[in-house]
Enzyme design. Sequence first.
Site, PDB file in Angstrom:
ATOM      1  N   GLN A  43       0.867  -1.178   0.000  1.00 50.50           N
ATOM      2  CA  GLN A  43       0.000   0.000   0.000  1.00 50.50           C
ATOM      3  C   GLN A  43       0.906   1.231   0.000  1.00 50.50           C
ATOM      4  OE1 GLN A  43      -3.180  -0.255  -0.341  1.00 50.50           O
ATOM      5  NE2 GLN A  43      -3.719  -2.313   0.359  1.00 50.50           N
TER       6      GLN A  43
ATOM      7  N   TYR B  75      -6.789 -12.261  -2.122  1.00 51.09           N
ATOM      8  CA  TYR B  75      -5.893 -11.166  -2.541  1.00 51.09           C
ATOM      9  C   TYR B  75      -5.115 -10.630  -1.316  1.00 51.09           C
ATOM     10  CZ  TYR B  75      -9.776 -11.065  -5.964  1.00 51.09           C
ATOM     11  OH  TYR B  75     -10.767 -11.390  -6.851  1.00 51.09           O
TER      12      TYR B  75
ATOM     13  N   ASN C  63      -0.768  -7.988   4.838  1.00 49.84           N
ATOM     14  CA  ASN C  63      -0.979  -6.646   5.385  1.00 49.84           C
ATOM     15  C   ASN C  63      -2.193  -6.571   6.315  1.00 49.84           C
ATOM     16  OD1 ASN C  63      -0.521  -3.756   5.416  1.00 49.84           O
ATOM     17  ND2 ASN C  63      -2.223  -3.556   3.977  1.00 49.84           N
TER      18      ASN C  63
ATOM     19  N   GLU D 208      -3.473 -15.740  -2.385  1.00 51.18           N
ATOM     20  CA  GLU D 208      -2.835 -14.642  -3.132  1.00 51.18           C
ATOM     21  C   GLU D 208      -2.165 -15.274  -4.358  1.00 51.18           C
ATOM     22  OE1 GLU D 208      -1.983 -11.184  -3.126  1.00 51.18           O
ATOM     23  OE2 GLU D 208      -0.616 -11.755  -4.739  1.00 51.18           O
TER      24      GLU D 208
ATOM     25  N   ASP E 190      -9.598  -7.687  -1.101  1.00 50.10           N
ATOM     26  CA  ASP E 190      -8.931  -6.427  -1.474  1.00 50.10           C
ATOM     27  C   ASP E 190      -8.347  -6.635  -2.869  1.00 50.10           C
ATOM     28  OD1 ASP E 190      -7.506  -4.064  -1.606  1.00 50.10           O
ATOM     29  OD2 ASP E 190      -5.985  -4.649  -0.138  1.00 50.10           O
TER      30      ASP E 190
ATOM     31  N   CYS F 202      -9.586  -0.347  -4.671  1.00 48.59           N
ATOM     32  CA  CYS F 202      -8.858   0.821  -5.190  1.00 48.59           C
ATOM     33  C   CYS F 202      -9.516   1.345  -6.463  1.00 48.59           C
ATOM     34  CB  CYS F 202      -7.385   0.483  -5.429  1.00 48.59           C
ATOM     35  SG  CYS F 202      -7.143  -0.935  -6.492  1.00 48.59           S
TER      36      CYS F 202
ATOM     37  N   GLU G 255      -9.755   5.247  -2.934  1.00 44.02           N
ATOM     38  CA  GLU G 255      -9.692   3.954  -2.231  1.00 44.02           C
ATOM     39  C   GLU G 255     -10.885   3.927  -1.279  1.00 44.02           C
ATOM     40  OE1 GLU G 255      -6.657   1.943  -2.428  1.00 44.02           O
ATOM     41  OE2 GLU G 255      -7.395   0.393  -1.061  1.00 44.02           O
TER      42      GLU G 255
HETATM   43  C1  LIG Z   1      -4.736  -4.218  -3.978  1.00 46.56           C
HETATM   44  S1  LIG Z   1      -3.556  -5.485  -3.707  1.00 46.56           S
HETATM   45  C2  LIG Z   1      -3.904  -5.879  -2.026  1.00 46.56           C
HETATM   46  C3  LIG Z   1      -2.897  -6.727  -1.321  1.00 46.56           C
HETATM   47  C4  LIG Z   1      -2.992  -6.746   0.207  1.00 46.56           C
HETATM   48  N1  LIG Z   1      -4.354  -6.877   0.658  1.00 46.56           N
HETATM   49  C5  LIG Z   1      -2.373  -5.498   0.812  1.00 46.56           C
HETATM   50  O1  LIG Z   1      -3.063  -4.745   1.494  1.00 46.56           O
HETATM   51  O2  LIG Z   1      -1.145  -5.287   0.646  1.00 46.56           O
HETATM   52  C6  LIG Z   1      -4.192  -6.787  -4.637  1.00 46.56           C
HETATM   53  C7  LIG Z   1      -3.441  -8.083  -4.535  1.00 46.56           C
HETATM   54  O3  LIG Z   1      -4.112  -9.035  -5.362  1.00 46.56           O
HETATM   55  C8  LIG Z   1      -3.158  -9.860  -5.986  1.00 46.56           C
HETATM   56  N2  LIG Z   1      -3.858 -10.393  -7.176  1.00 46.56           N
HETATM   57  C9  LIG Z   1      -4.001  -9.847  -8.400  1.00 46.56           C
HETATM   58  N3  LIG Z   1      -4.784 -10.619  -9.171  1.00 46.56           N
HETATM   59  C10 LIG Z   1      -5.154 -11.680  -8.423  1.00 46.56           C
HETATM   60  C11 LIG Z   1      -5.965 -12.827  -8.648  1.00 46.56           C
HETATM   61  N4  LIG Z   1      -6.555 -13.022  -9.823  1.00 46.56           N
HETATM   62  N5  LIG Z   1      -6.123 -13.714  -7.648  1.00 46.56           N
HETATM   63  C12 LIG Z   1      -5.529 -13.525  -6.432  1.00 46.56           C
HETATM   64  N6  LIG Z   1      -4.735 -12.456  -6.157  1.00 46.56           N
HETATM   65  C13 LIG Z   1      -4.563 -11.553  -7.143  1.00 46.56           C
HETATM   66  C14 LIG Z   1      -1.979  -8.960  -6.247  1.00 46.56           C
HETATM   67  O4  LIG Z   1      -0.788  -9.710  -6.365  1.00 46.56           O
HETATM   68  C15 LIG Z   1      -2.004  -8.062  -5.008  1.00 46.56           C
HETATM   69  O5  LIG Z   1      -1.190  -8.605  -3.988  1.00 46.56           O
END
Ligand SMILES: C[S@@+](CC[C@H](N)C(=O)[O-])C[C@H]1O[C@@H](n2cnc3c(N)ncnc32)[C@H](O)[C@@H]1O
Length: 364
Positions: free
Chosen positions: A186, A214, A219, A235, A297, A322, A356
């Site tokens: 983040q 995700y 975090n 994830e 998320d 986001c 966000e």
């Molecule tokens: C907005 S970030 C949030 C991560 C975590 N919640 C944080 O606060 O740091 C979205 C996360 O989703 C993962 N992601 C993207 N596409 C995905 C999918 N199809 N399935 C699972 N995870 C995915 C990304 O690698 C990323 O870590």
Amino acid sequence: MLPTELTDTAYQAQLAHKKQRLSALLAPFAAPEIQVFASPLQHFRLRAEFRIWREGDQRHYAMFAPGSKNDVILLEQLPIASEKINQLMPQIKAAWQANEKLSHKLFQAEFLTTLSGEALVTLCYHCPVDNDWQAAAQPVAEQLGISLIGRSRGKRLVVGQDYVTEQLTINQRSFSYRQPEGSFTQPNGVMNQQMISWACKQLGQHEDDLLELYCGNGNFTLPMSTQVRRVLATEISKTSVKAAMANLTENQIDNIQLARLSAEEFTQALTGVREFRRLQEANIELGSYQFGTVFVDPPRAGMDSATCELIRQFPRIIYVSCNPETLANNIEQLSSTHRLAASALFDQFPWTEHIESGVVLERR
Ligand SMILES: C[S@@+](CC[C@H](N)C(=O)[O-])C[C@H]1O[C@@H](n2cnc3c(N)ncnc32)[C@H](O)[C@@H]1O
């Protein structure tokens, strides 16, 4: 483009406009009053990426004007970036000016810092990084007390560590987070703490289990795990899952299981469409969980339709987003079974139009 003056008046006007936009998007779902979390006006971004622009024999930090690939803005400082990044910018520049090995074919510099004061700088080159680069980088990293990474096509050299460690205090408990170079974190540390606290408050204390999709480096997972019996978190990114594993150990948390599965794959696993060896290898028995709440998320694209259908089975959904447009689309899909119980706006991206937000959906 940043406004010329980062004043409180300009900030409040933009924040009010964001709240209006979010209210309009959530209006069809009878949204309750949106709780707004304001950001610091300056020095809130913990990471920043600059192009390195060459003029004559000098190289400068640069950014492209929004929407342009030619209109270059040269910079010495970036007021929205953390104090640490602003402190390091001239020091790193002085280092490449003093040593041809650090400046030759340098085209990008990426800064990753933490609220706890750690820093990692990645320098990207159009020619291979080698032992001479490492020898030039070593004293700079030592003198500045940071990690330095040299990247060129297919090659990476690390001086120090390839991650920083963030320390966050949530509900009076301190958590330590390994944040690897190049993986998602983040960007706004102060807002991140607010978001995690909000999610924990919305979750409440439970005797059943939490599913998280995700999860990144854990975090939200680590603090939320203290409020439920067990957590299953998934994830897609290998690097983030590896960091999340290290974070479990580092924080001595033993009620979380992690699986490297995309949300789409996890949906297939939970609905029995497909079996995954990765679940067996991690000793995860899906049938042993009694899920009460799901926390998601997702990235900007939001959740795919099948994942939306999966989470529809949960009485409570906590959703951090986001991208308010894809959030609204996902709520639309879920609205026949779930009502909007709470909503929040976290101003992670001041001075931009990005929003966000967080919502809680409860079964009707
Ligand atoms: C907005 S970030 C949030 C991560 C975590 N919640 C944080 O606060 O740091 C979205 C996360 O989703 C993962 N992601 C993207 N596409 C995905 C999918 N199809 N399935 C699972 N995870 C995915 C990304 O690698 C990323 O870590």
